[in-house]
Structures are given as structure tokens and as C-alpha cells.
Write a protein that holds these residues in place. Structure first.
Motif: not given
Ligand SMILES: [Fe+2]
Length: 202
Positions: A30, A80, A128, A163, A167
Motif C-alpha cells: 500500500h 494516503h 473511501w 481507504d 488494494h
Molecule cells: Fe489506498
């Protein structure tokens, strides 16, 4: 003469403790994705500058498409950073009687912020959950954002970012186990980081 800045962004390093329910490999994968966004933010700025210097008129169409793309890379980078910062330090609970807890009670009544985020996280699809403060109206908003460059609330400070793109958890869980990942998120979150973000808005 047009002046261009040579400013570039640097990927942050996060001081992450060992997380429960989110493996080291998952974090590594990530973080690599995050670093890709930072690289691309810099690349877009550099490309626009080079294309403009070479032939601003001839490259106008390419430049405008790169500008459209900028929000995708920038928000991917910044979201992120919000996400990983929340695991820094150690796990702490939301402080009873804190300014944030009072704001949560005002907005969501008896429902805790965690319970409300879990409710919003139950929305179908990837994306998100983002919790914002709106200091101008003295309130909070919790929104499901599919694509991070679309549907964010303009100008509102972000308090929490969860998130929910595959992924973020697919090294450890399959999509049907998304709930286990959400549990792990709340097991590891340092609410102190969220409290601090809120305090900065009041
Ligand atoms: Fe992400």
C-alpha cells in the motif's frame, strides 16, 4: 519571462507500529502505491512545465489533459497521507468529553463516530469513507467518496480517511471479508490523530 517553480513533493515516511490484522506485506504494498502517487504528482508538474516551455500553443491540448489528471494524482497522494498518519503512535480511543466527541454527539446523537463510519463503510462499491469538519457551520460530515478526485467536499478539513479500495486489504483479505479489514482499521487507529485534526479546525 514565465517563471516556473521547481518545487517537488517528497513521499513521507510513516512511523508505523506493528498493526494487528493488517500485515507488514499489506502495508508495504500500500505504501508503494502511495509513493507512486507522489512520483506522478511531480511528473505531471514537470511535464506541464516542459511542454509549456517547448511549445505552449502546440502542446495546449496535452497540457490541459495533464491538468485534468492532476487531481487524481494529488488526492491519491494526500488521502494516503491522511490514512497512514492515523496508525502512527499507538492505538488510542476517542477521549470522552473531548471537543470532537461533543461535535459527534451533536451530529450523530447516540451513534458513536465509529458506528457511523461503519454504517457509511457498508455502502456498496469501492472508495473511501471520509469524515470532514465544517467549521463554518460547526458540524461534521461523513461521506462515501468513490474516486478520490471526485465528490470530496470543497475546502473542508479532513478528520479521518478510511481507504476501502481493494488494494488496501487484498493481501490479507478477500473482498467478502472487507468487514474484517474494517475491524482491523478500528483496532489500530490512533484517535488522538483524529482529535488533533479536529482541534486544528476550531
Ligand atoms: Fe489506498
Amino acid at each position: 519571462m514565465v517563471h516556473f517553480t521547481d518545487m517537488t513533493y517528497t513521499a513521507k515516511t510513516f512511523n508505523l507500529p506493528a498493526l494487528q490484522g493488517i500485515s507488514e506485506k499489506q502495508v508495504k504494498v500500500h505504501l508503494a502505491l502511495y509513493e507512486g502517487y507522489v512520483k506522478s504528482v511531480n511528473l505531471i508538474m514537470e511535464k506541464i512545465q516542459a511542454l509549456k516551455s517547448a511549445d505552449a500553443e502546440g502542446n495546449a491540448y496535452i497540457i490541459s489533459e495533464l491538468r485534468r489528471r492532476f487531481g487524481f494524482e494529488f488526492d491519491g497522494m494526500r488521502m494516503h497521507e491522511y490514512y497512514f498518519e492515523q496508525f502512527e503512535g499507538s492505538q488510542t480511543s476517542l477521549i470522552a468529553g473531548s471537543a470532537l466527541e461533543k461535535a459527534v454527539m451533536q451530529k450523530y446523537g447516540d451513534q458513536s463516530l465509529e458506528a457511523h463510519i461503519r454504517e457509511v463503510a457498508g455502502s456498496r462499491g469501492s472508495g473511501w469513507v471520509v469524515v470532514y469538519a465544517d467549521p463554518s457551520a460547526d458540524t461534521l460530515h461523513t461521506v462515501f467518496v468513490n474516486d478520490h478526485e471526485v465528490g470530496q467536499l470543497a475546502g473542508l478539513p479532513i478528520l479521518l480517511a478510511l481507504d476501502l479500495w481493494e488494494h488496501a486489504y487484498m493481501v490479507d483479505y478477500v473482498p467478502a471479508e472487507k468487514k474484517n479489514y474494517i475491524d482491523a482499521f478500528f483496532t489500530n487507529i490512533n484517535w488522538g490523530v483524529v482529535e488533533k485534526r479536529f482541534e486544528a479546525t476550531i
